[in-house]
Motif scaffolding. Structure first.
Motif, PDB file in Angstrom:
ATOM      1  N   ARG A  44       0.877  -1.150  -0.059  1.00  9.77           N
ATOM      2  CA  ARG A  44      -0.066  -0.108  -0.062  1.00  9.77           C
ATOM      3  C   ARG A  44       0.920   1.198  -0.109  1.00  9.77           C
ATOM      4  N   PRO A  45       1.065   1.959  -1.157  1.00  8.99           N
ATOM      5  CA  PRO A  45       2.056   2.953  -1.343  1.00  8.99           C
ATOM      6  C   PRO A  45       1.627   4.115  -0.191  1.00  8.99           C
ATOM      7  N   ILE A  81      -7.497  -2.207   6.366  1.00  8.40           N
ATOM      8  CA  ILE A  81      -6.618  -3.104   6.681  1.00  8.40           C
ATOM      9  C   ILE A  81      -7.421  -4.321   7.494  1.00  8.40           C
ATOM     10  N   PRO A  82      -7.258  -5.474   7.174  1.00  7.25           N
ATOM     11  CA  PRO A  82      -8.147  -6.401   7.821  1.00  7.25           C
ATOM     12  C   PRO A  82      -7.865  -6.450   9.153  1.00  7.25           C
ATOM     13  N   GLU A  83      -9.064  -6.884   9.963  1.00 10.40           N
ATOM     14  CA  GLU A  83      -8.638  -6.985  11.398  1.00 10.40           C
ATOM     15  C   GLU A  83      -7.571  -7.551  11.873  1.00 10.40           C
ATOM     16  N   GLU A  84      -7.606  -9.086  11.370  1.00 10.61           N
ATOM     17  CA  GLU A  84      -6.583  -9.985  11.807  1.00 10.61           C
ATOM     18  C   GLU A  84      -5.167  -9.783  11.576  1.00 10.61           C
ATOM     19  N   LYS A  85      -5.026  -8.640  10.720  1.00  5.27           N
ATOM     20  CA  LYS A  85      -3.592  -7.870  10.580  1.00  5.27           C
ATOM     21  C   LYS A  85      -3.311  -6.706  11.066  1.00  5.27           C
ATOM     22  N   LEU A  86      -4.282  -6.099  11.864  1.00  7.65           N
ATOM     23  CA  LEU A  86      -4.198  -4.841  12.554  1.00  7.65           C
ATOM     24  C   LEU A  86      -3.042  -4.521  13.087  1.00  7.65           C
ATOM     25  N   SER A  87      -2.817  -5.462  14.224  1.00  2.00           N
ATOM     26  CA  SER A  87      -1.615  -5.141  14.996  1.00  2.00           C
ATOM     27  C   SER A  87      -0.266  -5.335  14.476  1.00  2.00           C
ATOM     28  N   ARG A  88      -0.101  -6.296  13.359  1.00  2.00           N
ATOM     29  CA  ARG A  88       1.268  -6.206  12.573  1.00  2.00           C
ATOM     30  C   ARG A  88       1.373  -5.085  11.851  1.00  2.00           C
ATOM     31  N   VAL A  89       0.229  -4.648  11.097  1.00  2.00           N
ATOM     32  CA  VAL A  89       0.487  -3.598  10.419  1.00  2.00           C
ATOM     33  C   VAL A  89       0.635  -2.064  11.354  1.00  2.00           C
ATOM     34  N   LYS A 130     -13.531  -6.330   5.634  1.00  3.50           N
ATOM     35  CA  LYS A 130     -13.876  -6.930   4.630  1.00  3.50           C
ATOM     36  C   LYS A 130     -14.378  -6.042   3.574  1.00  3.50           C
ATOM     37  N   GLN A 131     -13.713  -4.862   3.716  1.00  2.45           N
ATOM     38  CA  GLN A 131     -14.021  -3.683   2.638  1.00  2.45           C
ATOM     39  C   GLN A 131     -13.577  -3.858   1.615  1.00  2.45           C
ATOM     40  N   PRO A 132     -14.201  -3.251   0.316  1.00  2.00           N
ATOM     41  CA  PRO A 132     -13.718  -3.525  -0.991  1.00  2.00           C
ATOM     42  C   PRO A 132     -12.286  -2.676  -1.036  1.00  2.00           C
TER      43      PRO A 132
END
Length: 429
Positions: free
Chosen positions: A226-227, A344-352, A417-419
């Motif tokens: 994601r630039p 950002i997907p919920e399951e990756k929020l903390s890593r991002v 789950k956003q587009p």
């Protein structure tokens, strides 16, 4: 004879302010109140022990160095374990390290290495706490009301910053930095108790992965794909570093030499907090369509405090400058949190979030450690003018990234789950 009222009672909280959100807000209010006083107290504890600007920078850099070293691990851990457990453990470590720091200051003159070690332990706790806390907050609100929820949350934090900075500066001047550090330690203990009651049952169980390193690599792919994300994080690696050096090192020195000591500096930091409260209040009503464009334009005024300290301007002018920069950075902060929640997907929020934090603070140890040598080599005023210039140049550069200018708000959509991001065509700019 009166009949019992059987009509349903209306909740005093808005629908989006559920139990988790409320617990997170109260706990964060308590720790923010303590930490903003401790920020002033730690600097003056070093100075009172006979240290100089370079020593203040080394203590601040010790905390940020361990923060940077452990952030990516903290983000991966927070996406694998229940986030509230990670937050409580981190708060416990901060309680112990800050309590020991307070004890050393209250019982004698602490050695520089002791203050650096305890500051480093505090940074380690923060490294595990920050990604878990951000992921927990973002999963506690609905996508539809996220922007208002984040604005209200940040308004509460900004209110605590106002009180913490003003009260902390006054307490340091009246009773010394040791007691302010002790209050901060107690605040961490209270917050740990509150956060232990968070409910994570609404979060789906994590799928077994390939291990911690695999999770970190997955977060890296999400981040670099994601630039707009890596572009703004690169910008803030510069902005946060130079602003941190200006406020944590040069600010107390200018306050001591030209403003009258910790009390006026606490007032200036308090004005910044008042500005952030006002900015958050603005963002409860204003929903800019181009989230990141509006937010990035509001980063330019962060150059003003460093310029004001370089002059240095009278206290009244410094207070006004700090207020304006507080308003504008809050516009950015709410816009940024909304963009992360939306994309950002919920399951990756903390890593991002960990990569976000890592990039944003990676240069802070270098900047704070070099603040003292820079002052010796170029002078305090020139160093502060350099800080202001770097904020302007890095912010102008990130506006060259197309998605920063075009990413737009979506009002609804389930979390994670956003587009794909909606962008405005170049013709519409």
């Amino acid at each position: 004879m009166t009949t019992p009222d059987t009509s349903p009672r209306r909740s005093r909280r808005p629908a989006w302010a559920g139990r988790n959100y409320s617990l997170l807000a109260v706990a964060a209010f308590v720790t923010t109140l303590g930490s903003h006083g401790a920020l002033i107290a730690s600097a003056f504890a070093v100075l009172d022990a006979g240290g100089d600007g370079g020593d203040v920078g080394l203590v601040a850099a010790s905390r940020t160095l361990t923060l940077v070293l452990f952030l990516l691990v903290g983000g991966a851990v927070a996406d694998r374990l229940p986030r509230h457990h990670v937050m409580v453990a981190a708060n416990a470590l901060n309680f112990l390290s800050q309590g020991a720091f307070a004890l050393l200051v209250l019982t004698g003159e602490p050695a520089l290495w002791q203050m650096m070690l305890l500051s480093a332990l505090g940074g380690t706790g923060q490294a595990f706490f920050n990604p878990a806390a951000e992921g927990m907050l973002m999963s506690s609100v609905s996508g539809e009301q996220a922007s208002r929820a984040f604005a209200m949350f940040r308004m509460a934090m900004s209110g605590a910053a106002v009180g913490g900075a003003a009260l902390g500066g006054a307490m340091v001047a009246a009773i010394g930095p040791g007691w302010v550090l002790a209050v901060d330690a107690v605040a961490f203990a209270v917050a740990a108790v509150l956060r232990s009651f968070l409910d994570v049952s609404h979060i789906a169980p994590r799928e077994p992965g390939g291990g911690l390193l695999a999770d970190m690599r997955d977060g890296w792919r999400e981040f670099t794909g994601r630039p707009w994300l890596w572009g703004i994080v690169a910008q803030f690696s510069v902005v946060v570093a130079v602003v941190g050096a200006a406020e944590s090192v040069f600010g107390p020195l200018v306050a001591r030499d030209s403003l009258g000591g910790p009390g006026p500096w606490g007032l200036a930091l308090g004005a910044f907090g008042v500005g952030t409260v006002s900015g958050a209040l603005l963002m409860t009503r204003w929903k800019p369509r181009r989230l990141l464009l509006a937010g990035t334009l509001c980063v330019f005024p962060l150059s003003l405090p460093a310029a004001a300290l370089a002059v240095p301007v009278p206290l009244v002018a410094l207070v006004c400058v700090m207020f304006v920069s507080g308003v504008t950075i809050e516009v950015f902060s709410v816009s940024w949190m909304t963009a992360l929640h939306q994309e950002i997907p919920e399951e990756k929020l903390s890593r991002v979030s960990a990569y976000d934090w890592f990039g944003s603070v990676a240069m802070v140890p270098v900047a704070t450690a070099l603040a003292g040598p820079a002052e010796a080599a170029f002078g305090r005023a020139a160093s502060l003018w350099g800080c202001a210039a770097l904020v302007v140049v890095s912010t102008a550069a990130v506006l060259l990234v197309p998605d920063v200018r075009r990413l737009t708000r979506r009002e609804a959509g389930p979390i994670g789950k956003q587009p794909a991001p909606e962008v405005v065509s170049a013709d519409a700019e």
